[in-house]
Scaffold this motif. Structure first.
Motif, PDB file in Angstrom:
ATOM      1  N   LEU C 108       0.830  -1.196   0.000  1.00 32.44           N
ATOM      2  CA  LEU C 108       0.000   0.000   0.000  1.00 32.44           C
ATOM      3  C   LEU C 108       0.867   1.249   0.000  1.00 32.44           C
ATOM      4  CD1 LEU C 108      -2.988   1.201   0.780  1.00 32.44           C
ATOM      5  CD2 LEU C 108      -1.990   1.329   3.032  1.00 32.44           C
ATOM      6  N   VAL C 109       1.776   1.298   0.954  1.00 28.73           N
ATOM      7  CA  VAL C 109       2.615   2.494   1.091  1.00 28.73           C
ATOM      8  C   VAL C 109       3.507   2.685  -0.131  1.00 28.73           C
ATOM      9  CG1 VAL C 109       4.520   3.457   2.405  1.00 28.73           C
ATOM     10  CG2 VAL C 109       2.565   2.474   3.603  1.00 28.73           C
ATOM     11  N   VAL C 110       4.199   1.632  -0.493  1.00 30.27           N
ATOM     12  CA  VAL C 110       5.150   1.733  -1.609  1.00 30.27           C
ATOM     13  C   VAL C 110       4.435   2.030  -2.919  1.00 30.27           C
ATOM     14  CG1 VAL C 110       6.797   0.430  -3.002  1.00 30.27           C
ATOM     15  CG2 VAL C 110       6.848   0.240  -0.517  1.00 30.27           C
ATOM     16  N   GLY C 111       3.369   1.252  -3.177  1.00 31.24           N
ATOM     17  CA  GLY C 111       2.652   1.434  -4.433  1.00 31.24           C
ATOM     18  C   GLY C 111       2.041   2.834  -4.550  1.00 31.24           C
ATOM     19  N   THR C 112       1.463   3.312  -3.454  1.00 28.13           N
ATOM     20  CA  THR C 112       0.858   4.640  -3.473  1.00 28.13           C
ATOM     21  C   THR C 112       1.910   5.702  -3.735  1.00 28.13           C
ATOM     22  OG1 THR C 112      -0.685   3.828  -1.819  1.00 28.13           O
ATOM     23  CG2 THR C 112      -0.655   6.198  -2.203  1.00 28.13           C
ATOM     24  N   ALA C 113       3.043   5.558  -3.070  1.00 28.53           N
ATOM     25  CA  ALA C 113       4.112   6.542  -3.267  1.00 28.53           C
ATOM     26  C   ALA C 113       4.532   6.594  -4.729  1.00 28.53           C
ATOM     27  CB  ALA C 113       5.291   6.190  -2.374  1.00 28.53           C
ATOM     28  N   ILE C 114       4.737   5.397  -5.301  1.00 35.74           N
ATOM     29  CA  ILE C 114       5.174   5.346  -6.696  1.00 35.74           C
ATOM     30  C   ILE C 114       4.119   5.952  -7.609  1.00 35.74           C
ATOM     31  CG2 ILE C 114       5.747   3.812  -8.610  1.00 35.74           C
ATOM     32  CD1 ILE C 114       7.083   1.969  -6.662  1.00 35.74           C
ATOM     33  N   GLY C 115       2.840   5.605  -7.334  1.00 37.62           N
ATOM     34  CA  GLY C 115       1.768   6.133  -8.164  1.00 37.62           C
ATOM     35  C   GLY C 115       1.671   7.651  -8.067  1.00 37.62           C
ATOM     36  N   ARG C 173      -1.151   1.921  -9.950  1.00 43.80           N
ATOM     37  CA  ARG C 173      -2.041   2.291 -11.040  1.00 43.80           C
ATOM     38  C   ARG C 173      -3.212   3.132 -10.552  1.00 43.80           C
ATOM     39  NH1 ARG C 173      -4.395  -2.016 -15.382  1.00 43.80           N
ATOM     40  NH2 ARG C 173      -2.406  -1.853 -16.425  1.00 43.80           N
ATOM     41  N   ILE C 174      -3.826   2.687  -9.450  1.00 46.02           N
ATOM     42  CA  ILE C 174      -4.978   3.435  -8.916  1.00 46.02           C
ATOM     43  C   ILE C 174      -4.562   4.845  -8.514  1.00 46.02           C
ATOM     44  CG2 ILE C 174      -6.619   3.574  -7.023  1.00 46.02           C
ATOM     45  CD1 ILE C 174      -6.682   0.600  -6.910  1.00 46.02           C
ATOM     46  N   THR C 175      -3.476   4.900  -7.750  1.00 48.86           N
ATOM     47  CA  THR C 175      -3.039   6.198  -7.245  1.00 48.86           C
ATOM     48  C   THR C 175      -2.682   7.128  -8.399  1.00 48.86           C
ATOM     49  OG1 THR C 175      -2.042   4.943  -5.451  1.00 48.86           O
ATOM     50  CG2 THR C 175      -1.535   7.299  -5.568  1.00 48.86           C
ATOM     51  N   ARG C 176      -1.978   6.603  -9.349  1.00 45.11           N
ATOM     52  CA  ARG C 176      -1.565   7.422 -10.485  1.00 45.11           C
ATOM     53  C   ARG C 176      -2.773   7.987 -11.202  1.00 45.11           C
ATOM     54  NH1 ARG C 176      -2.185   7.288 -16.163  1.00 45.11           N
ATOM     55  NH2 ARG C 176      -0.429   8.371 -17.135  1.00 45.11           N
ATOM     56  N   GLY C 177      -3.769   7.129 -11.427  1.00 49.33           N
ATOM     57  CA  GLY C 177      -4.965   7.581 -12.114  1.00 49.33           C
ATOM     58  C   GLY C 177      -5.640   8.742 -11.389  1.00 49.33           C
ATOM     59  N   HIS C 178      -5.807   8.556 -10.087  1.00 51.01           N
ATOM     60  CA  HIS C 178      -6.476   9.606  -9.326  1.00 51.01           C
ATOM     61  C   HIS C 178      -5.608  10.842  -9.176  1.00 51.01           C
ATOM     62  CE1 HIS C 178     -10.118   7.456  -8.392  1.00 51.01           C
ATOM     63  NE2 HIS C 178      -9.413   6.383  -8.101  1.00 51.01           N
ATOM     64  N   THR C 179      -4.304  10.631  -9.145  1.00 49.53           N
ATOM     65  CA  THR C 179      -3.386  11.766  -9.034  1.00 49.53           C
ATOM     66  C   THR C 179      -3.480  12.636 -10.274  1.00 49.53           C
ATOM     67  OG1 THR C 179      -1.876  10.386  -7.774  1.00 49.53           O
ATOM     68  CG2 THR C 179      -0.993  12.459  -8.628  1.00 49.53           C
ATOM     69  N   HIS C 205      -1.909  17.827  -0.328  1.00 49.21           N
ATOM     70  CA  HIS C 205      -3.082  18.194  -1.119  1.00 49.21           C
ATOM     71  C   HIS C 205      -3.656  17.060  -1.946  1.00 49.21           C
ATOM     72  CE1 HIS C 205      -1.103  22.085  -0.259  1.00 49.21           C
ATOM     73  NE2 HIS C 205      -2.357  22.462  -0.092  1.00 49.21           N
ATOM     74  N   ILE C 206      -2.774  16.312  -2.595  1.00 48.61           N
ATOM     75  CA  ILE C 206      -3.301  15.257  -3.477  1.00 48.61           C
ATOM     76  C   ILE C 206      -3.636  13.986  -2.699  1.00 48.61           C
ATOM     77  CG2 ILE C 206      -2.836  13.822  -5.464  1.00 48.61           C
ATOM     78  CD1 ILE C 206      -1.141  15.950  -6.626  1.00 48.61           C
ATOM     79  N   LEU C 207      -2.694  13.601  -1.860  1.00 47.31           N
ATOM     80  CA  LEU C 207      -2.844  12.323  -1.165  1.00 47.31           C
ATOM     81  C   LEU C 207      -4.183  12.184  -0.419  1.00 47.31           C
ATOM     82  CD1 LEU C 207      -1.582   9.614  -0.495  1.00 47.31           C
ATOM     83  CD2 LEU C 207      -0.470  10.676   1.465  1.00 47.31           C
ATOM     84  N   PRO C 208      -4.587  13.198   0.348  1.00 47.74           N
ATOM     85  CA  PRO C 208      -5.830  13.020   1.104  1.00 47.74           C
ATOM     86  C   PRO C 208      -7.023  12.716   0.215  1.00 47.74           C
ATOM     87  CG  PRO C 208      -4.650  14.951   1.856  1.00 47.74           C
ATOM     88  CD  PRO C 208      -3.944  14.463   0.635  1.00 47.74           C
ATOM     89  N   ASN C 209      -7.008  13.213  -1.013  1.00 50.25           N
ATOM     90  CA  ASN C 209      -8.147  12.947  -1.886  1.00 50.25           C
ATOM     91  C   ASN C 209      -8.063  11.590  -2.564  1.00 50.25           C
ATOM     92  OD1 ASN C 209      -9.780  15.518  -1.937  1.00 50.25           O
ATOM     93  ND2 ASN C 209      -7.680  16.264  -2.215  1.00 50.25           N
ATOM     94  N   VAL C 210      -6.861  11.069  -2.577  1.00 49.91           N
ATOM     95  CA  VAL C 210      -6.665   9.798  -3.251  1.00 49.91           C
ATOM     96  C   VAL C 210      -6.780   8.624  -2.288  1.00 49.91           C
ATOM     97  CG1 VAL C 210      -4.817   8.410  -4.261  1.00 49.91           C
ATOM     98  CG2 VAL C 210      -5.268  10.685  -5.136  1.00 49.91           C
TER      99      VAL C 210
END
Lengths: 529, 313, 293
Positions: C108-115, C173-179, C205-210
């Protein structure tokens, strides 16, 4: 309503989809119904009374008697080939097979065998040259059973029906050795001509011949029309390879097979209660033991080995791994075989004694070790778990490593092992074979891969091999067993019988202590069921 | 015209993916800690033998050269030599491929047949008993380990009811259907949980959409609406979900083949892992990846033919 | 994944009285509550195992192998070694829950960061990362995990490594899309205009919405990881005997299925309970977050 251009295409698409869906549905329904209906006929031969169907747990590795090392394959080849002599049904004496008579002369250094006239299943005559060729071929194979015949100087065929053995010294087990599956007779010309391909459709002189072979699925045998003995009652033998324990039992319960090998220990009683079935525990020459590779320092220390002996509860193993269907082991020699030392008792479970021995050793605080076990061997895996649990009380931490059979054996044999699970079954009725393997460091297995050696024991092994007087011989083997018992280079755990289950509609199926059932197939009958 | 451009684009996109697959599979073998020669030679290990093995595997050459060799071999169809079977890895794999393909097709069929009616009816009778039962069932079904489900099915249908065989593959087409029914059902039930949910929600969306209302207002019967819009949409959804979850479907064969003793590529993977037959492990991984890519392409094409909007993306 | 499922809430609605409006908010949270309760129960039971049972998961009892449930002092019976199954399930839960949280947490942490990085910076960084993600998606996930564990050697730790190496892609992928979507929003543009550092914009700013989308997916992923851990244990590629891992227990039980069905059946039920717990949690979260929209 207006007609739009797309409606035609749309209608076509709709129609196509409807047809597709309906076809799929129909296919599934018909397929399942047909399958269920036809299932009864899938193994039609099983209900025939001229065929004996046996389900084995292990696939065929090879049908070359010289290369055979897997028990199930060994027992199969004994139906296809003949030997000069063979063990009887109780594994206590030898019977003539190809050899009708033999003479021992020259102080036990010359054996002359007279052969019967016999033909291979393809009609070619079996001559003494074939016999000599086969025996020498097997003897010459590196890593094979040649060491058993190391006293044999030459094997010659002065005429078509005589085989002469010249030995360098008297060799008491010679006849028993020649009864071994590895020294079966194969047709020289065909083997030399076809090479490896021969073994996919081999030709032998035994009561049955191979009609089809799929090594990991099924072996089909039919009566050999050229066999010299009395014609068997059944016409065909079908050996199905069914590795899954539950499948085998279910196949027997649904009467699709007539007999199965190795039903799980915990089901033995259950099968006996099932109507129409019986379970069999045939006395065997099987010995389960744990190899202790002395390349790993702790196992060089006898105190450690004694600690292990007293620290492992053999009764618990019998109860948990074999559901009670086994006997705690004492001597390295199979239970009650010729010259078995009955005065040796299994080491009892005694945690205090074990701790005392460990305290005396160089490893009073225990140590770490690994135990190699064979995958899918339920009893073996259970034994490993019991051992791990019990040795933990001695601060000996056992890491169980599971490998597929051949890989496990390879890892246990190289001198890089620690604890390894292994078992032994006799191939001959004479104690020389097991003793050579277990005790003689140069005996082909490095003393069951322990790399242990004891000068007195080794010299006794060689002496006993050449001693023709049975009383003197017996005393030598008793002493060897005592030495091995006291030194315990490997841990003898238990003697377990061969487990089989069969339908009560089968008459005459019997397994001798060497695991062979070929003699029983000659008189076996199958009722309709 | 757009259609051909679409196909062309998709095929072109495959090339970097295939390239990447070869890279990953290549590095897989290099993940083995220690000396691969020791694993391969085992009992017969000698220093000299190890040098020979390493030379034969090309391990003494620089990494990029090894990769080139690897790809060259791939183009020649050479996947290496199986350590346990003593024959080429490719022949071992091709022998075991048919049961897996049969199983995947069978499972996909069963999943479709089970899911489409369930998903559509759930949406049509929303919040009814059927819908609620279906939703609880899919919730529980999603959390069921496939290997456990397989064992339960064996327990009930093979052991107690004697309807299907426990194990194996069978010798004829009908025997295959018989032996593979429970395994296919196991995979299908797991897969259906996703399919049913998707179908339900997309059917609900369709039913609530404008063009359905328009059609009804025009007087077209409910059944016709069902057939024309809902069913067509359902099939499109199924195809899309298949595409996304295909990898899951194919992975499912690994576990199911092991539980049911089917001699396919999935159980080959497990067998070769336990015998440390690395060339076969590598080969099977490659084959699975290519299979996924190929079927992905196929589903994309089917999707495109059913829904022209995809082509225009 | 469909976002309209919430059977827990449905079940509750079925039994509701007319005061639906008052209960409206509660029913949306019911799924969340049921999910949390289930998971909480399992976690507490596993951790408090020594309090709930006197038996150890590894003590052999040669006198009572294969005892059926509710016999001779064993609530769920014993296995082939006489080990208490209830104890083994409780202690085994620690392992499977560890996999669920440990594997999911890290990916979760790693993937989100990368995204986040990929979506925020765009350009070639994004292109490269997304190509790698696409590539991993081409592989059947399970096959890849098995292959990695095979190469590294079976053990729980190697299992973690294999999952970490392969599971981050979904989060990326999910995080990137929403970012990418969030990047274009006013609050982000404003933050950038104000000259905030990249890291601050991404995290504050971005993370809380994602994060809400990511968390919901994480629940689904957790179910997957529990099943994966159990599957690897089942295949002998994860936890080793005599570890009471649930998948390994089910595998061992196969040999006894003809005489003792409970060995394989009961651990599976435990897995299903954990899986349902995570699913309900995820659905409840989804409802909650959608209701707030």
């Amino acid at each position: 309503m207006s007609i739009d251009r797309s409606s035609v295409r749309a209608r076509r698409r709709r129609a196509a989809k409807a047809v597709l869906t309906l076809t799929l549905l129909a296919l599934v329904v018909v397929g399942v119904a047909a399958a269920a209906a036809l299932r009864g006929g899938a193994h039609g031969a099983a209900s025939a009374t001229d065929t004996f169907v046996l389900a084995n747990a292990v696939k065929v590795d090879t049908l070359d008697p010289a290369q055979n090392s897997v028990n199930e394959s060994i027992w199969l080849t004994q139906n296809i080939y003949s030997r000069l002599v063979q063990p009887n049904a109780t594994g206590t004496a030898l019977l003539p097979d190809l050899a009708t008579s033999w003479k021992v002369s020259n102080g036990g250094k010359t054996y002359t065998f007279k052969l019967r006239s016999a033909k291979f299943s393809d009609g070619t005559p079996l001559t003494a040259q074939d016999a000599a060729f086969s025996i020498l071929r097997s003897k010459a194979l590196k890593g094979g059973w040649g060491f058993l015949l190391d006293a044999v100087k030459s094997v010659t065929a002065p005429d078509d029906s005589t085989v002469v053995f010249q030995l360098t010294r008297p060799h008491a087990p010679l006849l028993a050795d020649l009864a071994m599956y590895a020294y079966a007779v194969v047709p020289q010309k065909a083997v030399e001509a076809q090479g490896d391909a021969f073994w996919n459709k081999p030709v032998g002189s035994g009561p049955f011949m191979v009609t089809s072979l799929k090594k990991d699925q099924q072996l089909d045998l039919a009566v050999n029309p050229n066999w010299y003995g009395k014609k068997p009652s059944i016409k065909n033998v079908q050996v199905q390879i069914v590795p899954n324990d539950n499948s085998r039992v279910l196949l027997l319960q649904s009467k699709k097979v007539d007999a199965i090998e190795n039903p799980p220990g915990n089901l033995i009683n259950q099968i006996g209660k099932f109507p129409g079935l019986q379970s069999d525990l045939f006395p065997s020459t099987r010995v389960d033991f744990i190899q202790l590779d002395e390349h790993y320092a702790p196992y060089k220390d006898r105190n450690v080995r004694m600690a292990l002996n007293y620290g492992i509860d053999r009764n618990a193993i019998v109860k948990l791994a074999y559901s009670g269907h086994a006997t705690p082991g004492s001597s390295y020699m199979p239970y009650k075989m010729l010259y078995w030392n009955s005065s040796l008792k299994p080491y009892p479970y005694d945690l205090a004694k074990a701790k005392a021995f460990l305290a005396k050793s160089k490893y009073p605080n225990g140590f770490k070790t690994f135990l190699i076990e064979v995958a899918n061997d339920v009893a073996g895996n259970a034994t490993a778990v019991v051992i791990k649990s019990e040795l933990a009380k001695l601060n000996i931490s056992v890491d169980i490593r599971t490998y597929e059979l051949l890989t496990a054996y390879a890892k246990e044999d190289g001198g890089h092992s620690q604890m390894g699970q292994r078992y032994w079954t006799n191939d001959i009725i004479d104690p020389d074979e097991v003793t050579t393997f277990a005790v003689d460091p140069k005996g082909g297995a490095n003393a069951f891969n322990t790399y242990w050696g004891n000068a007195r024991a080794t010299s006794l092994v060689h002496k006993a091999r050449a001693e023709l007087n049975p009383v003197k011989r017996g005393q030598m083997y008793k002493e060897i067993q005592k030495i091995v018992y006291q030194e315990s280079p490997f841990l003898v755990l238990d003697y377990s019988p061969y487990r089989y289950a069969q339908g009560k509609w089968v008459h005459g199926f019997h397994v001798n202590p060497l695991g062979a059932y070929n003699l029983s197939l000659l008189d076996l009958t199958v009722d309709s069921h | 015209m757009a259609r051909y451009r679409f196909i062309g684009r998709r095929v072109l996109q495959l090339i970097p993916v295939l390239f990447g697959i070869t890279v990953v599979t290549f590095f897989l073998l290099r993940l083995i800690p220690g000396d691969p020669a020791l694993q391969i030679l085992g009992q017969h290990y000698t220093k000299a033998g190890a040098v020979e093995v390493r030379h034969a595997l090309g391990l003494d050459r620089p990494l990029w050269q090894q990769y080139v060799l690897f790809v060259q071999h791939l183009f020649q169809g050479n996947l290496g030599e199986s350590i346990t079977f003593k024959q080429s890895a490719r022949s071992v794999i091709t022998e075991r491929l048919p049961p897996t393909l049969f199983l995947v097709a069978y499972a996909a069929t069963v999943a479709t047949v089970v899911s489409i009616p369930t998903g559509v009816v759930s949406a049509l009778r929303r919040s009814g008993v059927f819908d609620q039962t279906a939703r609880v069932t899919t919730l529980v079904g999603f959390a069921m380990p496939p290997f456990w489900l397989g064992i339960i099915l064996i327990l009930i249908f093979s052991i107690h009811l004697h309807v299907f065989p426990v194990n194996g593959y069978g010798n004829s087409f009908t025997a295959h259907l018989d032996h593979l029914f429970l395994p296919s059902l196991t995979i299908a039930l797991g897969f259906s949980t996703i399919l049913i949910r998707t179908l339900r929600s997309s059917t609900l969306a369709v039913l609530a959409s404008d063009y359905v209302d328009t059609a009804r207002v025009k007087g077209i019967s409910r059944l016709a609406v069902l057939r024309k819009h809902v069913l067509r949409n359902a099939i499109v959804s199924v195809v899309v979900v298949f595409g996304i979850n295909l990898a899951y479907l194919i992975s499912g064969t690994v576990i199911v083949e092991t539980v049911f003793g089917i001699p396919g590529v999935g159980s080959l993977l497990i067998d070769s892992v336990s015998t440390r037959d690395y060339p076969v492990v590598q080969g099977v991984t490659l084959v699975f990846a290519v299979l996924v890519v190929a079927i992905n392409l196929l589903t994309d094409l089917v999707h495109a033919s059913l829904d022209p909007r995809v082509v225009l993306e | 994944m469909s976002t309209t499922i919430n059977p827990g809430a449905l079940l509750l609605e079925h039994f509701e009285t007319r005061s639906r409006r008052r209960r409206g908010r509660l029913s949306r949270n019911a799924t969340l509550i049921v999910g949390c309760t289930l998971l909480g129960l399992v976690i507490v039971a596993s951790l408090a195992a020594p309090l709930l049972t006197n038996y150890s998961p590894e003590t052999l009892d040669p006198l009572r192998p294969l005892a059926p449930p509710l016999s001779s002092g064993h609530l769920l019976g014993t296995d082939e070694f006489g080990r208490d199954i209830f104890a083994r399930i409780l202690y085994g839960g620690r392992i499977d829950l560890l996999v669920a949280f440990g594997a999911t947490g890290v990916t979760l942490v790693v993937g989100t960061a990368i995204g986040l990085v990929s979506g925020y910076f765009g350009g070639w960084v994004d292109a490269v990362i997304m190509r790698i993600v696409d590539l991993f998606f081409a592989f059947p996930f399970f096959v890849l995990v098995i292959a990695i564990v095979a190469m590294l050697g079976p053990s729980i730790f190697n299992m973690f490594i294999a999952i970490w190496l392969t599971s981050w892609i979904s989060y990326a992928r999910i995080t990137r899309g929403h970012t990418v979507v969030a990047k274009g929003r006013e609050y982000v543009l404003a933050a950038k205009a104000l000259g905030y550092r990249h890291s601050r914009v991404m995290l504050r700013h971005i993370l809380p919405n994602v994060v809400s989308f990511v968390l919901i997916f994480a629940m689904v992923d957790a179910v997957g990881n529990v099943l994966l851990g159990a599957a690897l244990g089942f295949l002998g590629l994860g936890a080793k005997p005599p570890s009471p891992e649930w998948g390994a227990m089910i595998s061992d039980g196969q040999n006894y299925i003809l005489s003792s069905w409970w060995l394989s059946t009961l651990p599976g039920i435990a897995i299903v309970i954990v899986g349902v717990g995570f699913s309900l949690l995820g659905d409840g979260l989804a409802d909650l977050l959608r209701a707030d929209d």
